[in-house]
Scaffold this motif. Structure first.
Motif, short mmCIF file in Angstrom:
data_model
loop_
_atom_site.label_atom_id
_atom_site.label_comp_id
_atom_site.label_asym_id
_atom_site.label_seq_id
_atom_site.Cartn_x
_atom_site.Cartn_y
_atom_site.Cartn_z
N GLY A 121 0.57 -1.12 0.11
CA GLY A 121 0.00 -0.22 -0.02
C GLY A 121 1.10 1.26 -0.22
N GLY A 122 1.33 1.65 1.02
CA GLY A 122 2.58 2.50 1.29
C GLY A 122 1.95 4.01 0.86
N ALA A 123 0.51 4.21 1.25
CA ALA A 123 0.04 5.47 0.92
C ALA A 123 0.78 6.64 1.80
CB ALA A 123 -1.41 5.48 1.24
N ARG A 135 -1.06 -0.54 -7.87
CA ARG A 135 -0.15 -1.70 -7.88
C ARG A 135 0.07 -2.24 -6.56
NH1 ARG A 135 3.37 -3.67 -12.51
NH2 ARG A 135 2.04 -5.46 -12.24
N PRO A 136 0.75 -1.33 -5.75
CA PRO A 136 1.20 -1.96 -4.34
C PRO A 136 -0.09 -2.50 -3.75
CG PRO A 136 1.47 0.36 -4.37
CD PRO A 136 1.27 -0.13 -5.79
N ALA A 137 -1.22 -1.93 -3.74
CA ALA A 137 -2.61 -2.24 -3.12
C ALA A 137 -2.91 -3.55 -3.79
CB ALA A 137 -3.49 -1.02 -3.37
N ALA A 158 0.00 -1.44 6.14
CA ALA A 158 -0.02 -0.13 5.43
C ALA A 158 0.98 0.75 5.30
CB ALA A 158 -1.44 0.51 5.53
N HIS A 159 1.87 0.68 6.26
CA HIS A 159 3.03 1.40 6.41
C HIS A 159 3.04 2.60 5.55
CE1 HIS A 159 7.13 1.70 7.64
NE2 HIS A 159 7.56 2.39 6.70
N LEU A 160 2.22 3.50 6.18
CA LEU A 160 2.00 4.93 5.82
C LEU A 160 3.18 5.84 5.93
CD1 LEU A 160 -1.42 5.56 7.65
CD2 LEU A 160 -1.20 4.94 5.11
N ASP A 265 -4.31 -5.25 7.93
CA ASP A 265 -4.52 -5.75 9.42
C ASP A 265 -3.96 -4.63 10.45
OD1 ASP A 265 -5.43 -8.53 8.82
OD2 ASP A 265 -3.44 -8.60 7.89
N LEU A 266 -2.99 -3.92 9.78
CA LEU A 266 -2.49 -2.82 10.75
C LEU A 266 -2.17 -1.59 9.68
CD1 LEU A 266 0.83 -4.69 12.01
CD2 LEU A 266 -1.37 -4.16 13.14
N TRP A 267 -2.62 -0.53 10.26
CA TRP A 267 -2.55 0.87 9.74
C TRP A 267 -1.20 1.60 10.49
CZ3 TRP A 267 -5.45 3.21 5.82
CH2 TRP A 267 -6.29 2.35 5.38
N LYS A 268 -0.02 0.96 10.56
CA LYS A 268 0.71 1.62 10.96
C LYS A 268 1.85 2.58 9.89
CE LYS A 268 2.15 -1.06 15.10
NZ LYS A 268 2.43 0.05 15.74
N GLY A 269 2.72 3.37 10.27
CA GLY A 269 3.51 3.94 9.46
C GLY A 269 4.72 4.33 9.80
N GLU A 270 5.37 5.02 9.21
CA GLU A 270 6.76 5.49 9.48
C GLU A 270 7.10 6.11 10.73
OE1 GLU A 270 7.78 8.26 6.08
OE2 GLU A 270 7.93 6.33 4.80
#
Ligand code: ARG
Length: 592
Positions: A121-123, A135-137, A158-160, A265-270
């Motif tokens: 995802g990497g939004a 594509r990543p999604a 998601a690694h935002l 499952d997780l909405w974590k980020g940097e």
């Protein structure tokens, strides 16, 4: 249950042993001459060298010892030493009936399931999703589902992008627009507002404005850097404002990802990596892994076997700022601590290749992960327009994901009303379901690392290797099953594939053989992290089914045992196709 290739291979291997040769020569593969046979074994050729005998002599010996085995319809030795195999109806149908009755069509579950994290995802927070996020999604979601299905514990993150300069830019631009907000008043002592000072559409306008301003206004740029620095050091006012950015943006991202049937499952980020950074840096210095170079702190990652020179991984800039590499390394520490994964799969643009080589090597060098901890980079290629250049809007701008989805739904809708009598509401609803399939299948059917051309006309076609074609096949099967019920048939009662005396027709056997390849394919798709193998399988299975369908009068069949066997075969085909499209991340409509 054992895969069909294993079962056949075992019997042939035993025959090699009986004839005095090593078992390894009995390996069986799917035939590369389907016009001649279904399976083949080339072991006699290799055995010939080891045993100094003519390959045909060995092949003949082995075949002779298997002549009476009821696994085979035909097994022959062919010059110069091939063994060609056709399997018997009984063996094949027995295998299929087991697939029907076992959980997950008899797929063997791993003895020790792994914990796998899929980073996808990497939004980036505060920015709308654009085609680059498609594509990543899509790929990540499918990879996650495949890993889960084959029996592992999987966590999708998601690694935002929520911690870099864009955050400082948004903060400063908000300040310029609403200077009286309490976040900007150093004397403010009360509670910060619970209401966000912007809506999502305002936020989406604030970020590009701020980013443009940074390019022309040095003072603004310096303020944005300063604000980023303050945020990263948990300034209370900026943290409060940042939380609003996060909440507003995440709600919108979630809505968009939901509509793509992408679920994290997780909405974590940097930002979640921040608490680990300082200790990590100190530890790297203490271990002598990181050292100062021209003011920056770097980790050498070059290895003697490298074909080209790889630059060191910078973990702290000379001005003290941390980088993308730093947060990715610290994220690994957090993941090990909280989830202890055996494997991490990063689904990210392949242009970030060097970044991940640097991060993975630095992580190993600094001992952040155990040697067994797998780090995989699934780098995907670019989605291009028909001109072969990265996909853009007609006026050359960045295309928002929402707009792209709308376009494809519209194209499908037009196709549906062209030749169908479904009512407006159903056509709209179906257009969404089929549109998503067209979009996802169009993407996933290409090997992830390759660039591909986004072609709405081709992707939405109901013929050829497309999502709608697969759905059309499923819907066709559903409609035959419905007819069977309308004519008084019962779908629930136990039926046996192949119970009738009749011999299998070519197209019937072709369909059956294709079904038996499922588990082999799933294992490969998982091991090679390759959703395109699931697409290829769906396509071949649909083709095999449609061939059978065109040559067989199922509903008019008078031999009821034979018909019941076909109905069971159809149910199996349908269930497998439904499972496969679920692994690809889309669904089928009731009618088309
Ligand atoms: N946000 C990043 C970008 O837009 C992608 C993040 C990918 N994941 C990661 N762990 N680096 O490029």
């Amino acid at each position: 249950m054992k895969k069909i290739l294993e079962q056949i291979g075992e019997v042939v291997s035993n025959a090699f042993v009986t004839c005095g040769y090593e078992a390894g020569y009995g390996r069986v593969t799917i035939s590369n001459r389907p016009d001649l046979c279904e399976y083949q074994c080339n072991g006699a050729m290799a055995a010939a060298k080891a045993y100094k005998k003519a390959p045909i002599a060995i092949a003949t010996e082995v075949v002779d010892s298997l002549k009476d085995n009821d696994l085979f319809e035909e097994i022959v030795a062919i010059a110069p030493g091939f063994i060609n195999i056709k399997i018997s109806k009984d063996f094949l149908c027995d295998y299929l009936n087991k697939m029907v009755n076992e959980d997950k069509f008899g797929l063997e579950m791993p003895e020790n399931p792994l914990t796998i994290m899929v980073d996808y995802g990497g939004a980036n927070v505060a920015k709308p999703l654009h085609v680059g996020h498609l594509r990543p999604a899509i790929i990540g979601e499918s990879v996650k589902r495949i890993c889960k299905y084959v029996g592992h514990n999987v966590i999708g993150d998601a690694h935002l992008g929520d911690w870099g300069l864009p955050m400082g830019q948004v903060i400063e631009e908000t300040k310029d627009r609403q200077p009286n907000l309490p976040y900007f008043n150093p004397d403010f002592k009360g509670e910060y507002p619970t209401e966000a000072p912007f809506t999502i559409s305002e936020l989406e306008e604030i970020y590009p404005a701020a980013s443009a301003k940074c390019k022309v206004d040095e003072a603004f740029k310096a303020r944005a850097h300063e604000a980023t620095f303050k945020l990263q050091n948990y300034d209370p006012a900026y943290t409060a404002l940042w939380k609003h950015i996060m909440n507003v943006s995440k709600a919108d991202l979630k809505k968009n990802y939901d509509s793509l049937q992408v679920f994290f499952d997780l909405w974590k980020g940097e930002s979640d990596a921040q608490p680990y950074i300082e200790d990590m840096i100190n530890d790297m210095i203490a271990k002598g892994v990181a050292y100062e170079s021209q003011g920056a702190l770097v980790v050498d990652i070059a290895e003697p076997t490298d074909k080209k020179e790889l630059p060191p991984c910078i973990v702290r800039k000379s001005d003290g700022a941390y980088l993308y590499e730093t947060t990715d390394l610290a994220t690994i520490i957090e993941r090990v601590k909280l989830y202890n994964p055996d494997q991490e799969i990063y689904v990210v643009d392949k242009r970030q290749d060097l970044h991940f080589i640097q991060v993975f090597r630095a992580a190993r060098k600094a001992g952040l992960v155990s040697p067994e901890h797998k780090l995989d980079f699934l780098g995907f290629g670019t989605m291009n327009g028909k001109d072969g250049k990265p996909f853009k809007t007609r006026d050359g701008g960045v295309l928002r994901l929402e707009a792209l989805v709308k376009d494809i739904n519209e194209a499908v809708y037009n196709r549906i009303i062209e030749n169908r009598e479904v009512d407006e509401a159903e056509a709209r609803e179906n257009a969404k379901i089929i549109g998503l399939a067209a979009l996802k299948y169009g993407d996933l059917s290409n090997q992830a690392s390759k660039d591909y051309v986004f072609d709405v006309d081709r992707f939405t076609s109901f013929e050829g290797n497309t999502g709608p074609y697969i759905l059309y096949t499923i819907v066709r099967i559903k409609s035959i099953l419905n007819k069977y019920v309308e004519n008084g048939g019962d779908l629930e009662s136990v039926k046996t594939i192949g119970a009738a005396e009749s011999v299998l027709s070519d197209s019937e056997k072709g369909l059956m053989l294709q079904i038996t390849r499922l588990n082999e394919m799933l294992e490969n798709a998982y091991e090679e992290i390759a959703p395109h193998k699931v697409c290829q399988y769906c396509y071949e299975l649909s083709d095999a089914f449609n061939k059978f369908y065109h040559e067989t009068k199922i509903i008019a069949e008078e031999d009821k045992t034979r018909q019941a066997g076909w109905i069971e075969l159809l149910k199996l085909t349908k269930n497998i196709l439904l499972t496969c499209i679920d692994l690809l991340g889309f669904e089928a409509p009731e009618r088309m």
